[in-house]
Design an enzyme around this catalytic site. Structure first.
Site, PDB file in Angstrom:
ATOM      1  N   LYS A  11      21.847  14.474  13.655  1.00 35.03           N
ATOM      2  CA  LYS A  11      21.176  14.136  12.381  1.00 35.03           C
ATOM      3  C   LYS A  11      19.786  14.764  12.351  1.00 35.03           C
ATOM      4  CE  LYS A  11      18.062  11.578  12.860  1.00 35.03           C
ATOM      5  NZ  LYS A  11      16.974  10.612  13.172  1.00 35.03           N
TER       6      LYS A  11
ATOM      7  N   PRO B 220      20.204  17.194  22.497  1.00 32.73           N
ATOM      8  CA  PRO B 220      19.283  16.694  23.518  1.00 32.73           C
ATOM      9  C   PRO B 220      19.026  15.195  23.351  1.00 32.73           C
ATOM     10  CG  PRO B 220      18.137  18.097  21.937  1.00 32.73           C
ATOM     11  CD  PRO B 220      19.588  18.185  21.615  1.00 32.73           C
TER      12      PRO B 220
ATOM     13  N   ALA C 150      15.540  12.829  21.340  1.00 31.67           N
ATOM     14  CA  ALA C 150      14.917  13.989  20.704  1.00 31.67           C
ATOM     15  C   ALA C 150      14.647  13.784  19.222  1.00 31.67           C
ATOM     16  CB  ALA C 150      15.832  15.201  20.881  1.00 31.67           C
ATOM     17  N   GLY C 151      15.051  12.627  18.667  1.00 34.93           N
ATOM     18  CA  GLY C 151      14.927  12.412  17.224  1.00 34.93           C
ATOM     19  C   GLY C 151      16.097  13.014  16.464  1.00 34.93           C
ATOM     20  N   LEU C 152      17.188  13.320  17.178  1.00 41.45           N
ATOM     21  CA  LEU C 152      18.357  13.939  16.546  1.00 41.45           C
ATOM     22  C   LEU C 152      19.576  13.007  16.556  1.00 41.45           C
ATOM     23  CD1 LEU C 152      17.977  17.535  18.077  1.00 41.45           C
ATOM     24  CD2 LEU C 152      17.454  16.847  15.727  1.00 41.45           C
ATOM     25  N   ALA C 153      19.345  11.749  16.960  1.00 42.34           N
ATOM     26  CA  ALA C 153      20.372  10.696  16.889  1.00 42.34           C
ATOM     27  C   ALA C 153      21.652  11.002  17.661  1.00 42.34           C
ATOM     28  CB  ALA C 153      20.692  10.375  15.418  1.00 42.34           C
ATOM     29  N   GLY C 154      21.500  11.620  18.812  1.00 41.22           N
ATOM     30  CA  GLY C 154      22.689  11.959  19.613  1.00 41.22           C
ATOM     31  C   GLY C 154      23.519  10.741  19.979  1.00 41.22           C
ATOM     32  N   GLY C 155      22.867   9.683  20.429  1.00 39.07           N
ATOM     33  CA  GLY C 155      23.594   8.471  20.809  1.00 39.07           C
ATOM     34  C   GLY C 155      24.293   7.855  19.604  1.00 39.07           C
ATOM     35  N   SER C 156      23.603   7.829  18.470  1.00 44.08           N
ATOM     36  CA  SER C 156      24.182   7.255  17.243  1.00 44.08           C
ATOM     37  C   SER C 156      25.377   8.083  16.774  1.00 44.08           C
ATOM     38  CB  SER C 156      23.131   7.229  16.128  1.00 44.08           C
ATOM     39  OG  SER C 156      21.992   6.523  16.542  1.00 44.08           O
TER      40      SER C 156
ATOM     41  N   ASP D 231      20.557   4.368  12.704  1.00 44.37           N
ATOM     42  CA  ASP D 231      21.044   5.702  12.319  1.00 44.37           C
ATOM     43  C   ASP D 231      22.570   5.813  12.323  1.00 44.37           C
ATOM     44  OD1 ASP D 231      18.630   6.932  11.814  1.00 44.37           O
ATOM     45  OD2 ASP D 231      18.442   7.810  13.823  1.00 44.37           O
TER      46      ASP D 231
HETATM   47  P1  ATP Z   1      16.061   7.089  18.985  1.00 46.39           P
HETATM   48  O1  ATP Z   1      15.079   7.601  17.967  1.00 46.39           O
HETATM   49  O2  ATP Z   1      16.835   5.893  18.540  1.00 46.39           O
HETATM   50  O3  ATP Z   1      15.479   6.980  20.350  1.00 46.39           O
HETATM   51  P2  ATP Z   1      17.086   9.684  19.477  1.00 46.39           P
HETATM   52  O4  ATP Z   1      17.868  10.482  18.528  1.00 46.39           O
HETATM   53  O5  ATP Z   1      15.686  10.089  19.662  1.00 46.39           O
HETATM   54  O6  ATP Z   1      17.172   8.182  19.009  1.00 46.39           O
HETATM   55  P3  ATP Z   1      19.187   9.494  21.476  1.00 46.39           P
HETATM   56  O7  ATP Z   1      19.569  10.818  22.002  1.00 46.39           O
HETATM   57  O8  ATP Z   1      20.151   8.809  20.588  1.00 46.39           O
HETATM   58  O9  ATP Z   1      17.734   9.612  20.871  1.00 46.39           O
HETATM   59  O10 ATP Z   1      18.860   8.587  22.762  1.00 46.39           O
HETATM   60  C1  ATP Z   1      18.006   7.486  22.765  1.00 46.39           C
HETATM   61  C2  ATP Z   1      18.270   6.631  24.007  1.00 46.39           C
HETATM   62  O11 ATP Z   1      19.607   6.126  23.990  1.00 46.39           O
HETATM   63  C3  ATP Z   1      18.113   7.377  25.323  1.00 46.39           C
HETATM   64  O12 ATP Z   1      17.140   6.717  26.076  1.00 46.39           O
HETATM   65  C4  ATP Z   1      19.463   7.279  26.010  1.00 46.39           C
HETATM   66  O13 ATP Z   1      19.372   6.939  27.381  1.00 46.39           O
HETATM   67  C5  ATP Z   1      20.208   6.172  25.271  1.00 46.39           C
HETATM   68  N1  ATP Z   1      21.637   6.483  25.062  1.00 46.39           N
HETATM   69  C6  ATP Z   1      22.637   5.605  25.124  1.00 46.39           C
HETATM   70  N2  ATP Z   1      23.803   6.184  24.850  1.00 46.39           N
HETATM   71  C7  ATP Z   1      23.569   7.470  24.591  1.00 46.39           C
HETATM   72  C8  ATP Z   1      24.400   8.592  24.239  1.00 46.39           C
HETATM   73  N3  ATP Z   1      25.731   8.472  24.092  1.00 46.39           N
HETATM   74  N4  ATP Z   1      23.796   9.779  24.017  1.00 46.39           N
HETATM   75  C9  ATP Z   1      22.440   9.882  24.125  1.00 46.39           C
HETATM   76  N5  ATP Z   1      21.634   8.870  24.481  1.00 46.39           N
HETATM   77  C10 ATP Z   1      22.169   7.673  24.708  1.00 46.39           C
END
Ligand code: ATP
Length: 294
Positions: A10, A92, A95-101, A134
Site C-alpha cells: 500500500k 520491506p 516501511a510504511g508500505l503495510a506489508g504485514g497488513s 490498513d
Molecule cells: P505499521 O505502520 O503498522 O508499522 P508498516 O507498513 O510500516 O506498518 P509492516 O511491514 O506491516 O510495517 O510491519 C510492522 C510490524 O509488524 C513489524 O514490526 C513486524 O515485525 C510485524 N509483522 C507481523 N507480521 C508481519 C508480516 N507478515 N510482514 C511484515 N511485518 C510483520
C-alpha cells in the site's frame, strides 16, 4: 488444495491526520493506492495452522499478522480446518508500505476460499479491521479514500499505471510514537486529496503531484534530516514529485516512465537501505473482496 497469492503493498499518496480520538486512535483522510510490488502468500491445506517465512527476522508465531488472520478466521467461524502459510517477503518490513497488513488481507480472502467459509464482504471487512487499520484497504484491490481510522473506505477508479521509485532509508521508527508526537497545531490538511483523486481519474501525474502531502512527514523529517535530504536529492535527480508513505520511512518518487523510475532508484541506491522501481496496480494473483467493482 493450495493457493499462491500476491499481497500488494500500500502507498499513501496523501495522508492527513485530522484529530486525536477519545479511544487513542487518530482520524485520518488518506488516498491509498495498491502497488505492483508484492509479497507472495502460499496457502496449503494442513491439519493445523502453521507459518513459515523466508525472512528470519519476522515472527513465525501468532505475532505474525498473517497467522493472526488465520487464527481469527478459525475462532470466528469455528472451522476445524487448518493450513500452512508460507510468506515470501518483498515488501520491506516496518516501511510504511503495510506489508504485514497486505499478507493478512490475502490470508483472510484466501482461507475464506480454501476453507469454503462463504464469508461476505461486510464480515470480511469487519475481521480485517480487527487485525489492523490498513487491513480493510488491503482487501479492496483498487485505490480508495480512507477515513476514520482507515476503515471508512470510498472506492476510487482503478489506478493508472503510474511509475515510481521507492526509497527506504535505514532509520528506526515506531508508528505509534510518530502519531503520539504530533502536536495539535500539526493536525489538519496538508495535502489536496480532491486534486489527487482527480489526477488518478484523469491519469494525470502532474495533478497527483500537486496534491501530495503527509502530516507525518514533518515529524519524520525533523527527527531524521537524512529523509529530507533524500527528498531533495530525488527532486534534483528529476522526480516529478516526492512523498512519504504512511509513517515512513519509505519515500516515493513519481516518474514519467518505468525507465525514469529505475534510473532514480539506481541513482540514490548507495544512500538508501533499499530501493526498487514499481508502479500503481493490482497483480493478477491477488484476491480482492467480492462485489468491490462498484
Ligand atoms: P505499521 O505502520 O503498522 O508499522 P508498516 O507498513 O510500516 O506498518 P509492516 O511491514 O506491516 O510495517 O510491519 C510492522 C510490524 O509488524 C513489524 O514490526 C513486524 O515485525 C510485524 N509483522 C507481523 N507480521 C508481519 C508480516 N507478515 N510482514 C511484515 N511485518 C510483520
Amino acid at each position: 488444495m493450495r493457493l499462491s497469492l500476491a499481497a500488494p503493498a500500500k502507498l499513501n499518496l496523501t495522508l492527513d491526520v485530522l484529530r486525536r480520538r477519545a479511544d487513542g486512535y487518530h482520524d485520518i483522510a488518506s488516498v491509498m493506492v495498491p502497488l505492483e510490488l508484492h509479497d507472495t502468500v502460499d496457502l496449503e491445506e494442513a491439519p493445523r495452522l502453521s507459518l513459515s517465512c523466508d525472512r528470519s527476522d519476522l515472527p513465525e508465531g501468532p505475532d505474525n499478522l498473517a497467522l493472526a488472520a488465520a487464527h481469527l478466521l478459525q475462532e470466528e467461524t469455528g472451522t476445524r480446518r487448518g493450513a500452512h502459510i508460507h510468506l515470501t517477503k518483498r515488501i520491506p518490513v516496518a516501511a510504511g508500505l503495510a506489508g504485514g497488513s497486505a499478507d493478512a488481507a490475502q490470508v483472510l480472502l484466501g482461507l475464506n476460499r480454501l476453507w469454503e467459509l462463504g464469508l461476505g464482504r461486510e464480515r470480511l471487512l469487519e475481521l480485517a479491521l480487527r487485525l489492523g487499520s490498513d487491513v480493510p484497504f488491503c482487501t479492496l484491490g483498487r485505490p480508495a479514500l480512507a477515513e476514520g481510522r482507515g476503515e471508512q473506505l470510498q472506492l476510487l477508479p482503478p489506478a493508472p499505471a503510474l511509475h515510481l521509485a521507492l526509497v527506504k532509508l535505514d532509520v528506526p521508527k515506531s508508528t505509534g510514537d510518530v502519531y503520539r508526537s504530533l502536536s495539535p497545531e500539526r493536525l489538519g490538511y496538508t495535502s489536496l486529496p480532491s486534486e489527487v483523486m482527480d489526477g488518478l481519474k484523469r491519469k494525470d501525474p502532474a495533478a497527483i503531484a500537486r496534491g501530495l502531502g503527509n502530516t507525518l512527514e514533518t515529524v519524520m523529517f525533523e527527527r531524521f534530516p537524512q529523509l529530507e535530504a533524500m527528498k531533495r536529492a530525488l527532486l534534483d535527480a528529476g522526480a516529478v514529485a516526492v512523498g512519504m508513505s504512511g509513517s515512513g520511512p519509505t519515500l516515493f518518487a513519481l516518474s514519467h516512465t518505468a525507465e525514469d523510475a529505475a534510473r532514480l532508484a539506481a541513482k540514490v541506491g548507495r544512500l538508501a537501505s533499499w530501493t526498487t522501481a514499481t508502479r500503481l496496480g493490482w497483480p493478477a494473483a491477488a484476491l480482492s473482496l467480492p462485489d468491490s467493482a462498484g
